[in-house]
Design an enzyme around this catalytic site. Sequence first.
Site, PDB file in Angstrom:
ATOM      1  N   TRP A   1      33.270 -26.485  -1.137  1.00 22.48           N
ATOM      2  CA  TRP A   1      33.408 -26.428   0.294  1.00 22.48           C
ATOM      3  C   TRP A   1      34.749 -26.572   0.629  1.00 22.48           C
ATOM      4  O   TRP A   1      35.700 -26.848  -0.151  1.00 22.48           O
ATOM      5  CB  TRP A   1      32.740 -27.867   0.737  1.00 22.48           C
TER       6      TRP A   1
ATOM      7  N   ASN B   1      16.626 -29.852  19.486  1.00 21.09           N
ATOM      8  CA  ASN B   1      16.782 -29.401  17.927  1.00 21.09           C
ATOM      9  C   ASN B   1      17.057 -28.178  17.575  1.00 21.09           C
ATOM     10  O   ASN B   1      17.521 -28.111  16.419  1.00 21.09           O
ATOM     11  CB  ASN B   1      15.162 -29.772  17.588  1.00 21.09           C
TER      12      ASN B   1
ATOM     13  N   TRP C   1      20.069 -32.093   8.414  1.00 26.06           N
ATOM     14  CA  TRP C   1      21.354 -31.413   7.822  1.00 26.06           C
ATOM     15  C   TRP C   1      21.182 -30.696   6.352  1.00 26.06           C
ATOM     16  O   TRP C   1      21.674 -29.835   6.083  1.00 26.06           O
ATOM     17  CB  TRP C   1      22.433 -32.457   7.554  1.00 26.06           C
TER      18      TRP C   1
END
Length: 632
Positions: free
Chosen positions: A463, A498, A539
């Site tokens: 990452w 959402n 997530w």
Amino acid sequence: MPPKRKLRSAIPPNAASANDYTDASGDAPNKRSRVSKPMLKAFTNGAPPEEKVAKNDENGAPGKAVKQEEFDHSRPEERAGIVDRRYYPAEMSNERCAMYNANEIPRPIEILEKALLETKAAREKIRAGKTGGSGDAVVHWFKRDLRVRDNTGLAKAFEVAKEKGVGIICVWIMSPQDWEAHLVSPAKCDFELRSVDMLRKELDELDIPLYIETISHRRNVTGRLVELAQEWNVKNVFCNLEYEPDELRREARLVRLMSDKGINFDPQHDDCVVPPGSLKTGGGKQFAVYSPWFRQWVAHLHAHPHMLNERPMPNKNPTGFRDKYRTLFDSHIPDLPASKSLTSDEIMRLHSLWPAGEAAALDRLERFLTEKVGKYSATRNFPALNSTGRVSAHHAAGTLAARTSVRMARDVNSSKKLDGGQEGIRGWISEVAWRDFYRHVLVHWPYVCMNKPFKFEYTNIEWEYSNAHFVAWTEGRTGYPIVDAAMRSLNATAYMHNRLRMITASFLAKHLLLDWRLGEQYFITHLIDGDFASNNGGWGFSSSTGVDPQPYFRIFNPYLQSEKFDVEGEFIKQWVPELRKLEGNAVHNPYEDKKGAEIAKREGYPRPIVQHKMARERCLARYKAGLGRETA
């Protein structure tokens, strides 16, 4: 004193927040943590403060203390503040996750079930009054179930109290450390306090006291509950289960501790429509894919329709109970802790947007089912239309049971089948079911609460940890209008639609390649409907690291998402005033339009911080490398 956390501002680079911390004598830590007290600057190699060292054995309490020399600052998740080593062990290894999957480590729910089984005989004798009599009252401990109606634990407490001819005492405990530990947003803390106030008034009409106490150190909650039960000569204590690991282990300890003291502690399944562990694949395993799980969820409820029945609310306490326990009726609602404070403007805005309490929840649900649910499936993905139920904050605080939502939707449908009748109602029930699904996942794979993704092999993805990119994302300054509008709406209203949650989460993880856990934590610290299981599940889906994820090679194009779900740019212009003068498709990608670029530049709207094509190619390469799928 910790600084105030504003709804409109990003988490400052030098602040961290906690998701489930404990102090040196505290409960077992299990969730990822960042503490709200300022500490390390994000993305730096600064040394952790030495003010406190916690017990941190992952699978029990108390555990081994972390020694300062054990900190490994080469690990990016530690530098970024995702793992707070003052309280937690380093990120769990993939091998240990695999041990959970192989049933070689007891899950917290299994620890609780073992405690219940081994104390069953003793607790049944206590409940029957064969050990120490029936007691003077029955206690219900409120947590995330702040309602009088359709409350399983409260209904059980009333049933036993009526059987024994005694009254009910209700308890609510505020633990500021718990709120900090679980990264509860200031907006949600305020919402819970307002809901507790409404609950206290409803109980008062039934001559039922709501005893409220603030306990500074979360490790003291279990002992204080035992003290109160003994002080009031209570033999039966009820509550509803929370499914995070710390809470399940706490309840297991309470079962044994109270049993040893001659008290029956009886936690109930209530938060899910169908309790975790009830649904299995043909091979006897937990489902990891939603669609087949949902089909069995529906079939299970059709086969056991009583599970949707409304739990009876209690009647008034016996005559004379109020006089006997008069002092318990004098409890006051505490103020927000300093670390969760809000400005007067924020309080006014949130109170207007999010009325609290059970009555407000039922009113909002009834209006949705009367006015909007018919078009729900066709309109639910368009944020500017405000066509969703907006009851998630009530589900999260427990002012509305998921069971109530499903039952009321079924009752206004043209069919009593949960997967039949009107399309809008079918779709909405399916969305409520996702909440159950993510809790079932949490209970079976508890390492998702321990800094690990469900697909733990994705841990090896490299990452990025760009503070500039993270701050731009949090502030809505990425140069992608739909992303920026969504983030600004979150910071102002403590809520995000959402569809926008998926877009912004995918953008952080795949366009910016930032560690998805940073975004997960930012959401939970700002959402009024913050809920660990659902937030983590969302997530995981968007970053392709979770249960039933979108494939890693599916990367949302924010421009296309914007054109599809905010066709006229209505939502964008509401939250990004710099772009209100733009016309047509320029609002979705202003710097690709000559006139749009001139206006955007003049109004101070930033250029995209990454280019879509480059970001997509980088993401695919990084995911492939992390999964060992490099192409020749």
